[in-house]
Write an enzyme that holds these catalytic residues in place. Structure first.
Site, PDB file in Angstrom:
ATOM      1  N   ASP A  21       0.935  -1.179  -0.009  1.00  0.00           N
ATOM      2  CA  ASP A  21      -0.094   0.064   0.109  1.00  0.00           C
ATOM      3  C   ASP A  21       0.844   1.189  -0.064  1.00  0.00           C
ATOM      4  O   ASP A  21       1.742   1.451   1.149  1.00  0.00           O
ATOM      5  CB  ASP A  21      -0.906  -0.082   1.079  1.00  0.00           C
ATOM      6  CG  ASP A  21      -1.826   1.154   1.293  1.00  0.00           C
ATOM      7  OD1 ASP A  21      -1.464   2.024   0.742  1.00  0.00           O
ATOM      8  OD2 ASP A  21      -2.592   1.290   2.361  1.00  0.00           O
ATOM      9  N   TYR A  58      -5.894  15.814  -9.137  1.00  0.00           N
ATOM     10  CA  TYR A  58      -5.225  14.633 -10.025  1.00  0.00           C
ATOM     11  C   TYR A  58      -4.140  15.565 -11.165  1.00  0.00           C
ATOM     12  O   TYR A  58      -3.146  14.971 -11.043  1.00  0.00           O
ATOM     13  CB  TYR A  58      -6.250  13.922 -10.617  1.00  0.00           C
ATOM     14  CG  TYR A  58      -5.583  13.088 -11.503  1.00  0.00           C
ATOM     15  CD1 TYR A  58      -5.472  11.679 -11.096  1.00  0.00           C
ATOM     16  CD2 TYR A  58      -5.613  13.022 -12.953  1.00  0.00           C
ATOM     17  CE1 TYR A  58      -4.736  10.727 -11.919  1.00  0.00           C
ATOM     18  CE2 TYR A  58      -4.794  12.018 -13.775  1.00  0.00           C
ATOM     19  CZ  TYR A  58      -4.430  11.023 -13.291  1.00  0.00           C
ATOM     20  OH  TYR A  58      -3.991   9.971 -13.933  1.00  0.00           O
TER      21      TYR A  58
END
Length: 233
Positions: free
Chosen positions: A55, A158
């Protein structure tokens, strides 16, 4: 020639999965990193490759993944920083600091965390390669070109995170001249990331990634490309 070893983060689906599949077909020994054990094991089983619980937002997860890979292998040749998130779809005026932290933690801090953990293992490779999966949405030139679909996209966080990732690529390439470190723009590819609205297949979307992952030792470093060539900044 010695079998090359590659790690693809976010490799259990989409572009990461296709990248792993193609590298496996080219003779690489491939590991995928996945946050969720079930999805990681399923994807690895489908491709007949290895997987690591990884992760990118969790320091201990990344460190443990690097330690496990070091136990199994004496080096890492290719690292593909593919894991990323789109983040909140809110209007710009509604975005919060927490929204920004979420996107940048995954898309920018994540690759830094992964590179920090795995570069020591890559330093034993005769030809270490890092590919950062960026986006044309992080390019000033592309997002301001009315002929490009990217100019119609409104995803401030983003887009900014991908600009940051591309600049990180340049800086790491300069700092580590013995590595080949480059950024790839997959293009608008049909994956879960965009509810399969993309205009490219995953094979087309991984062309630039595969190209950069398989550069020769004398290949370029610090560049940003899509499947058609250099991406303007």
């Amino acid at each position: 020639m010695t079998e090359r070893i590659a790690l693809v983060t976010g490799g259990n689906k989409g572009l990461g999965f296709e990248t792993a599949r193609r590298l496996k077909g080219m003779g690489f020994r491939v590991y995928i990193g996945a946050r969720e054990s079930e999805r990681g094991m399923e994807a690895a089983s489908q491709l007949n490759i290895e997987w690591l619980q990884l992760d990118v937002t969790d320091e201990s997860s990344v460190r443990n993944a690097a330690a496990r890979l070091r136990e199994r292998e004496n080096r890492l040749d290719v690292l593909i920083n593919n894991a990323g998130i789109a983040g909140s779809r809110k209007a710009a005026a509604e975005l919060t600091g927490e929204d920004a932290e979420s996107v940048f933690t995954t898309n920018v801090v994540g690759p830094v965390r992964v590179m920090n953990a795995f570069i020591p293992l890559m330093e034993t490779s005769a030809h270490p390669v890092i590919v950062n999966v960026s986006s044309g949405l992080g390019s000033f030139a592309v997002t301001q070109d009315p002929q490009r679909f990217e100019s119609q996209v409104r995803m401030p966080l983003y887009c900014a995170s991908k600009s940051a990732l591309t600049m990180l690529t340049v800086q790491y390439a300069r700092a580590l001249p013995n590595f080949r470190i480059n950024a790839a723009d997959p293009g608008y590819t049909a994956t879960d990331f965009n509810a399969h609205r993309g205009l490219q297949t995953v094979e087309e979307g991984t062309e630039a990634i595969i190209h950069l992952a398989t550069l020769p030792p004398e290949g370029p470093t610090g560049i940003f490309v899509d499947r058609h060539g250099l991406v303007p900044w």
